[in-house]
Scaffold this motif. Structure first.
Motif, PDB file in Angstrom:
ATOM      1  N   ASN A 167      -1.346  -4.834   1.913  1.00  0.00           N
ATOM      2  CA  ASN A 167      -1.736  -4.389   0.571  1.00  0.00           C
ATOM      3  C   ASN A 167      -3.262  -4.330   0.476  1.00  0.00           C
ATOM      4  O   ASN A 167      -3.921  -5.308   0.137  1.00  0.00           O
ATOM      5  CB  ASN A 167      -1.166  -5.337  -0.479  1.00  0.00           C
ATOM      6  N   ASN A 169      -5.367  -2.724  -1.587  1.00  0.00           N
ATOM      7  CA  ASN A 169      -5.965  -2.916  -2.917  1.00  0.00           C
ATOM      8  C   ASN A 169      -6.092  -4.393  -3.267  1.00  0.00           C
ATOM      9  O   ASN A 169      -7.135  -4.858  -3.742  1.00  0.00           O
ATOM     10  CB  ASN A 169      -5.143  -2.210  -3.987  1.00  0.00           C
ATOM     11  N   GLN A 170      -5.024  -5.126  -3.031  1.00  0.00           N
ATOM     12  CA  GLN A 170      -5.028  -6.552  -3.350  1.00  0.00           C
ATOM     13  C   GLN A 170      -5.988  -7.314  -2.445  1.00  0.00           C
ATOM     14  O   GLN A 170      -6.696  -8.224  -2.895  1.00  0.00           O
ATOM     15  CB  GLN A 170      -3.612  -7.121  -3.218  1.00  0.00           C
ATOM     16  N   LYS A 173      -9.540  -6.700  -3.576  1.00  0.00           N
ATOM     17  CA  LYS A 173      -9.774  -7.420  -4.831  1.00  0.00           C
ATOM     18  C   LYS A 173     -10.055  -8.890  -4.563  1.00  0.00           C
ATOM     19  O   LYS A 173     -10.979  -9.483  -5.147  1.00  0.00           O
ATOM     20  CB  LYS A 173      -8.565  -7.276  -5.754  1.00  0.00           C
ATOM     21  N   GLY A 209       3.350  -0.324  -2.901  1.00  0.00           N
ATOM     22  CA  GLY A 209       1.960  -0.762  -2.749  1.00  0.00           C
ATOM     23  C   GLY A 209       1.730  -1.805  -1.674  1.00  0.00           C
ATOM     24  O   GLY A 209       0.620  -2.326  -1.557  1.00  0.00           O
ATOM     25  N   ARG A 212      -0.253   1.111   3.264  1.00  0.00           N
ATOM     26  CA  ARG A 212      -0.777   2.466   3.105  1.00  0.00           C
ATOM     27  C   ARG A 212      -0.724   3.187   4.442  1.00  0.00           C
ATOM     28  O   ARG A 212      -0.928   2.578   5.492  1.00  0.00           O
ATOM     29  CB  ARG A 212      -2.231   2.445   2.624  1.00  0.00           C
TER      30      ARG A 212
END
Length: 232
Positions: A167, A169-170, A173, A209, A212
């Motif tokens: 993941n 995006n996570q 972050k 999600g 990718r």
């Protein structure tokens, strides 16, 4: 260092029964070159067969090297491999930062692999090594991020890989919540055919999600991000 040179430099090293270096290791070695300085304490975290230390070693820099891995077999392989260059290092078995209480490092290179547990299950990469237990593939990364500051000096550098079969995006972050990113580069690579066969699973994980990948030039492409970070 390109992949041909990388493979040639490590062809005589011993990886029997442990995680064999992937291109992520090569990318970490390349990224580290810019941040090597004299008299550093360098931590090779999740060292496997000690490839990163083996390749970045420079006698003239007078650095001190520290290597750790979850498994004793990896520590033994690292010891064998480092002897080929007469590299003196402190090697210790243990999970993540467990062996390094009261230690601080100037450069930390994290090669603890993280991909979705669902992908690890169908991949040959983790045949001889533990994988992340979460579908997101970043549970180990989160643990490292939350504890790294304790082992860093004010101007220390830490380098992380983020693989798109996790993941992203996570992961980004979490990294940004804990550190300042000073460099971030993306490197594409073709998805292995054995994984492509599970296209239904891949699409399901992508839609949720957890991973990718992209379709370009009639190829399934993944990527690795190399994040170079320092304390905020």
């Amino acid at each position: 260092m390109n992949n041909f040179t990388f493979q040639n430099k490590i062809k005589n090293l011993n990886f029997k029964g442990i995680f064999k270096p992937t291109d992520t290791t090569r990318l970490l070695v390349n990224a580290s070159q810019k941040y090597l300085k004299k008299n550093q304490r360098v931590l090779d975290l999740g060292c496997g067969g000690g490839v990163i230390t083996y390749l970045i070693y420079n006698k003239k820099l007078n650095q001190k090297y520290y290597l750790s891995d979850l498994h004793s077999r990896a520590i033994e392989r690292s010891r064998i491999n480092l002897k080929k260059k007469n590299i003196s290092a402190v090697l210790s078995e243990g999970s993540l930062y467990e062996p390094w209480n009261n230690f601080k490092f100037d450069l930390i290179i994290n090669d603890v692999s993280g991909i979705s547990s669902e992908i690890a299950r169908i991949s040959s990469w983790f045949k001889d090594a533990p994988s992340d237990k979460a579908k997101s593939g970043i549970s180990n990364l989160k643990k490292i991020l939350k504890t790294s500051n304790k082992y860093m000096n004010k101007n220390s550098i830490i380098i992380f890989p983020v693989i798109s079969l996790s993941n992203v995006n996570q992961a980004l972050k979490e990294i940004k919540n804990n550190f300042k990113i000073v460099d971030l580069k993306k490197y594409y690579w073709p998805m292995p055919k054995t994984i492509i066969k599970k296209i239904k699973l891949l699409n399901d994980l992508k839609n949720k999600g957890h991973i990718r990948f992209e379709m370009k030039y009639n190829m399934f492409l993944c990527y690795t991000l190399i994040a170079v970070c320092k304390n905020k």
